[in-house]
Design a protein around this motif. Structure first.
Motif, PDB file in Angstrom:
ATOM      1  N   ASP A  87       1.123  -1.381   0.208  1.00  0.00           N
ATOM      2  CA  ASP A  87       0.069   0.569  -0.126  1.00  0.00           C
ATOM      3  C   ASP A  87       0.686   1.240   0.069  1.00  0.00           C
ATOM      4  O   ASP A  87       0.326   2.858  -0.618  1.00  0.00           O
ATOM      5  N   VAL A  88       2.316   1.541   0.273  1.00  0.00           N
ATOM      6  CA  VAL A  88       3.172   2.657   0.623  1.00  0.00           C
ATOM      7  C   VAL A  88       3.250   2.642  -0.960  1.00  0.00           C
ATOM      8  O   VAL A  88       3.543   3.768  -1.140  1.00  0.00           O
ATOM      9  N   TYR A  89       3.585   1.489  -1.231  1.00  0.00           N
ATOM     10  CA  TYR A  89       4.611   1.686  -2.544  1.00  0.00           C
ATOM     11  C   TYR A  89       3.005   2.174  -3.673  1.00  0.00           C
ATOM     12  O   TYR A  89       3.504   3.153  -4.327  1.00  0.00           O
ATOM     13  N   ARG A  90       1.852   2.186  -3.838  1.00  0.00           N
ATOM     14  CA  ARG A  90       0.616   1.887  -4.446  1.00  0.00           C
ATOM     15  C   ARG A  90       0.066   3.977  -3.814  1.00  0.00           C
ATOM     16  O   ARG A  90       0.408   4.528  -5.174  1.00  0.00           O
ATOM     17  N   SER A  91       1.152   4.179  -2.603  1.00  0.00           N
ATOM     18  CA  SER A  91       0.639   5.540  -2.660  1.00  0.00           C
ATOM     19  C   SER A  91       1.720   6.383  -3.139  1.00  0.00           C
ATOM     20  O   SER A  91       1.378   7.354  -3.475  1.00  0.00           O
TER      21      SER A  91
END
Length: 261
Positions: free
Chosen positions: A201-205
């Motif tokens: 989710d951090v990469y996606r953000s």
């Protein structure tokens, strides 16, 4: 994000170490990605059981299973109108679209995009810009697409961006009015994030804020120093050069940037 054809994946991996940056990088004043720890159960029969430390769930680093490499080249658009994200400033309206055949739910993707752009550290933090998701035909300024690797290659090439690494479609990119997210990265993240246990989710953000940053007119930036947070406009998909993964353009309410590339 421009990925030159001469970039090798081996070279990318050589720049990434256990702590996202390198094994001997100093500790950063930034997020620590905790993989979680098991919970210790309370002893049975105890009148006053000792509270067990709460366990952090093991973060999802990448999704299992095969990723579709090609799709139909047609799109399903998210329906409905989202809330206005941000408190003041210019309003930028965006559509969200998923390629047919990508095996991704468009509503779920729309929620992830809304979350990335509406977070306190996103581009809305300075009070000078706002975002709102609109349906197809609702009057938009740009579109966020989630597409298979083959379609990403075609769409990026059409806007003069070479997104290949080792000859394969790898990065996401941006063209005027088009934020193009590569499904491979959306599902699998990148090796140096995974090695450091940085949640997917951090990469996606990061990738949403990075490519939308290009749409807002921001160019690539460099790591400001070993152990420091990576600027969101740094090409974190390819390397971190000693910096620590960071998905936000604003940190503690201040614009966080690095030297221009």
């Amino acid at each position: 994000m421009v990925a030159l054809a001469s970039v090798s994946l081996a070279g990318v991996l050589a720049l990434a170490g256990v702590l996202v940056a390198s094994p001997d990088a100093p500790a950063a004043d930034g997020p620590v990605w905790d993989a979680g720890a098991p919970t210790t159960p309370a002893p049975s029969g105890s009148a006053t059981p000792t509270p067990a430390p709460s366990a952090s769930p093991t973060p999802v680093l990448r999704l299992p299973g095969p990723v579709p490499s090609t799709g139909s080249g047609t799109f399903e658009y998210a329906t409905g109108r989202g809330p206005v994200l941000g408190r003041a400033g210019q309003l930028r309206r965006y559509r969200v679209a998923v390629e047919d055949g990508a095996d991704e739910d468009v509503a779920r993707f729309a929620t992830a995009v809304d979350s990335a752009l509406g977070a306190p550290g996103s581009w809305i933090a300075n009070g000078q810009r706002r975002f709102q998701r609109v349906p197809d035909g609702g009057g938009h300024d740009f579109t966020v697409y989630l597409v298979t690797a083959a379609t990403a290659r075609e769409m990026c090439a059409a806007v003069w961006v070479d997104n290949r690494v080792d000859g394969k479609s790898y990065t996401s990119c941006r063209g005027l009015g088009k934020v193009i997210i590569n499904l491979d990265r959306w599902r699998l993240s990148v090796p140096h994030y995974v090695a450091a246990k940085v949640p997917l989710d951090v990469y996606r953000s990061y990738v949403v804020n990075h490519e939308v940053g290009h749409e807002l007119g921001f160019a690539h930036e460099r790591c400001p120093g070993r152990g420091k947070l990576a600027p969101v406009m740094m090409q974190q998909t390819l390397f971190l050069n000693g910096c620590v993964a960071n998905p936000w353009p604003y940190v503690d309410g201040e614009r966080y940037a690095g030297p221009p590339l």
